[in-house]
Design a protein around this motif. Structure first.
Motif, short mmCIF file in Angstrom:
data_model
loop_
_atom_site.label_atom_id
_atom_site.label_comp_id
_atom_site.label_asym_id
_atom_site.label_seq_id
_atom_site.Cartn_x
_atom_site.Cartn_y
_atom_site.Cartn_z
N MET A 3 0.84 -1.19 0.00
CA MET A 3 0.00 0.00 0.00
C MET A 3 0.87 1.23 0.00
O MET A 3 1.80 1.36 0.80
CB MET A 3 -0.90 0.01 1.25
N SER A 4 0.59 2.19 -0.88
CA SER A 4 1.36 3.42 -0.94
C SER A 4 0.99 4.32 0.22
O SER A 4 -0.17 4.44 0.60
CB SER A 4 1.08 4.15 -2.26
N CYS A 5 2.00 4.98 0.81
CA CYS A 5 1.76 5.88 1.93
C CYS A 5 1.85 7.35 1.52
O CYS A 5 1.86 8.23 2.36
CB CYS A 5 2.76 5.62 3.07
N SER A 6 1.95 7.60 0.24
CA SER A 6 2.02 8.98 -0.21
C SER A 6 0.63 9.58 -0.31
O SER A 6 -0.36 8.87 -0.50
CB SER A 6 2.72 9.06 -1.57
N ILE A 7 0.56 10.88 -0.17
CA ILE A 7 -0.69 11.61 -0.29
C ILE A 7 -0.56 12.55 -1.48
O ILE A 7 0.29 13.42 -1.49
CB ILE A 7 -1.01 12.40 0.99
N VAL A 8 -1.39 12.34 -2.48
CA VAL A 8 -1.31 13.15 -3.69
C VAL A 8 -2.19 14.38 -3.52
O VAL A 8 -3.37 14.28 -3.16
CB VAL A 8 -1.78 12.33 -4.91
N PRO B 213 -1.62 8.68 5.93
CA PRO B 213 -2.57 7.58 5.76
C PRO B 213 -2.24 6.43 6.70
O PRO B 213 -1.07 6.17 7.01
CB PRO B 213 -2.37 7.18 4.30
N VAL B 214 -3.28 5.73 7.16
CA VAL B 214 -3.07 4.54 7.98
C VAL B 214 -3.64 3.30 7.30
O VAL B 214 -3.30 2.18 7.67
CB VAL B 214 -3.70 4.71 9.38
N ALA B 215 -4.51 3.50 6.32
CA ALA B 215 -5.09 2.39 5.53
C ALA B 215 -5.73 3.03 4.31
O ALA B 215 -5.82 4.26 4.20
CB ALA B 215 -6.11 1.60 6.34
N LYS B 216 -6.17 2.20 3.38
CA LYS B 216 -6.80 2.74 2.18
C LYS B 216 -8.04 3.54 2.54
O LYS B 216 -8.96 3.04 3.18
CB LYS B 216 -7.18 1.60 1.23
N LYS C 158 -5.04 13.16 11.05
CA LYS C 158 -4.50 14.52 11.02
C LYS C 158 -4.32 15.01 12.47
O LYS C 158 -5.23 15.58 13.07
CB LYS C 158 -5.43 15.46 10.26
N PRO C 159 -3.15 14.80 13.08
CA PRO C 159 -2.88 15.34 14.41
C PRO C 159 -2.53 16.82 14.33
O PRO C 159 -1.94 17.29 13.36
CB PRO C 159 -1.70 14.50 14.91
N ILE D 253 -9.83 12.23 12.26
CA ILE D 253 -9.83 10.96 11.54
C ILE D 253 -10.69 11.14 10.30
O ILE D 253 -11.88 11.47 10.39
CB ILE D 253 -10.39 9.82 12.42
N LEU D 254 -10.10 10.95 9.11
CA LEU D 254 -10.79 11.17 7.85
C LEU D 254 -10.98 9.82 7.16
O LEU D 254 -10.00 9.10 6.92
CB LEU D 254 -10.00 12.11 6.94
N ILE D 255 -12.23 9.50 6.84
CA ILE D 255 -12.54 8.22 6.20
C ILE D 255 -13.28 8.51 4.88
O ILE D 255 -14.28 9.23 4.87
CB ILE D 255 -13.41 7.35 7.11
#
Length: 317
Positions: A1-6, A197-200, A205-206, A231-233
């Motif tokens: 799983m990619s941990c980058s944020i586009v 990110p922690v999962a897909k 966001k702390p 927490i963003l889902i």
């Protein structure tokens, strides 16, 4: 799983965009500064006021214009990020996205008294307290994804003024003590936050926040330290953003009404859920919001509790 944020573009296309939502709900709480008619009279200063609740209806909206480059956007109204943390002020501002994906936002909100009321003298006992307008205005700046990193810095400044300030005049005779209760203030706030990110479809966001209130009366001046986690889902048409916070507020001077210098702890939670295209209606979004906050002071007069639950429909023009 990619941990980058586009980084997402400011808009899918150049030109004007409009959003408008109408929300209805229920709110209430307990506070000596609630100007509901049932809270006009207090029989003593050792309680946190009457418990109140009522129905409510309120609009949220935004008009924005994006330049052809899709890198600069001007806006008027509410900002989605502000609403997600229960900040509903109407703003005018500009957002610019740089080539390294960092983003600069500058916004101001005018000094208005709409929906802002307080008591002329909150400490009046045994008689009806009179309301007066409180005007609040200011601005903010945010630098997000600095140099393409997940780090964001924010700074906000606001001033507030009370039209008819009579705090303490019913209880005190010493001019210096009365002056120490003046509430006209300058607020400054600094935030440091990150996003990862922690999962897909799930992001954290702390945020660490410092607020300084420089009040005309030193008994109302304080330093506040807050830790916040959002927490963003994201799942298909569904979006859920939940923000929890906790912190402490340290006052600078003894309050002459109570002959004590208060410290205060505060906690809160706020969630906003949205569902795109309900009933397959294009351009529509269904939203629900719910929040609760509480402040526990060394001086019970300043204890507060508040809650809000609402739902609404948003339309994109």
């Amino acid at each position: 799983m990619s941990c980058s944020i586009v980084a997402q573009p400011l808009s899918k296309e150049a030109g004007w965009e409009f959003t408008l939502s109408v929300n209805v709900g229920y709110s209430g709480g307990e506070s000596q500064f609630d100007t509901d008619s049932d809270n006009e009279t207090t029989n003593d200063l050792n309680n946190s006021g009457q418990s109140e609740s009522s129905a409510l209806a309120y609009p949220l909206g935004r008009a924005q214009y994006t330049l052809d480059s899709l890198k600069t956007q001007f806006f008027l109204g509410n900002s989605r990020e502000q609403v997600s943390t229960a900040q509903f002020q109407y703003e005018i501002g500009v957002v610019h996205q740089f080539n390294d994906d960092s983003q600069l936002t500058f916004a101001v909100f005018p000094k208005l008294s709409i929906l802002n009321e307080t008591w002329e003298d909150p400490f009046l006992v045994g008689s009806d307290r009179q309301t007066t307008d409180e005007k609040v205005g200011g601005g903010r700046i945010a630098v997000e994804r600095i140099f393409g990193s997940p780090l964001t810095l924010k700074y906000a400044i606001a001033s507030s003024s009370i039209d008819n300030e009579r705090s303490g005049q019913s209880q005190l005779t010493d001019a210096a003590e009365i002056a120490s209760l003046q509430r006209d203030s300058l607020y400054q706030r600094v935030d440091v936050e990150t996003l990862f990110p922690v999962a897909k479809g799930i992001l954290l966001k702390p945020n660490l926040q410092y607020t300084h209130r420089n009040a005309e009366g030193n008994a109302n001046s304080y330093d506040q330290y807050t830790a916040q986690l959002s927490i963003l889902i994201f799942r298909d048409r569904h979006t859920l953003i939940t923000t929890i916070n906790a912190g402490t507020r340290v006052y600078q001077q003894i309050n002459p009404i109570f002959d004590a210098k208060q410290n205060l702890n505060h906690t809160g939670i706020f969630s906003i859920y949205s569902y795109k295209r309900p009933f397959d209606w294009d351009r529509w979004v269904w939203t629900m919001m719910a929040g609760y906050s509480q402040e526990n002071s060394d001086i019970s007069f300043y204890d507060t509790k508040s809650f809000i639950v609402s739902t609404g429909l948003l339309y994109k023009f």
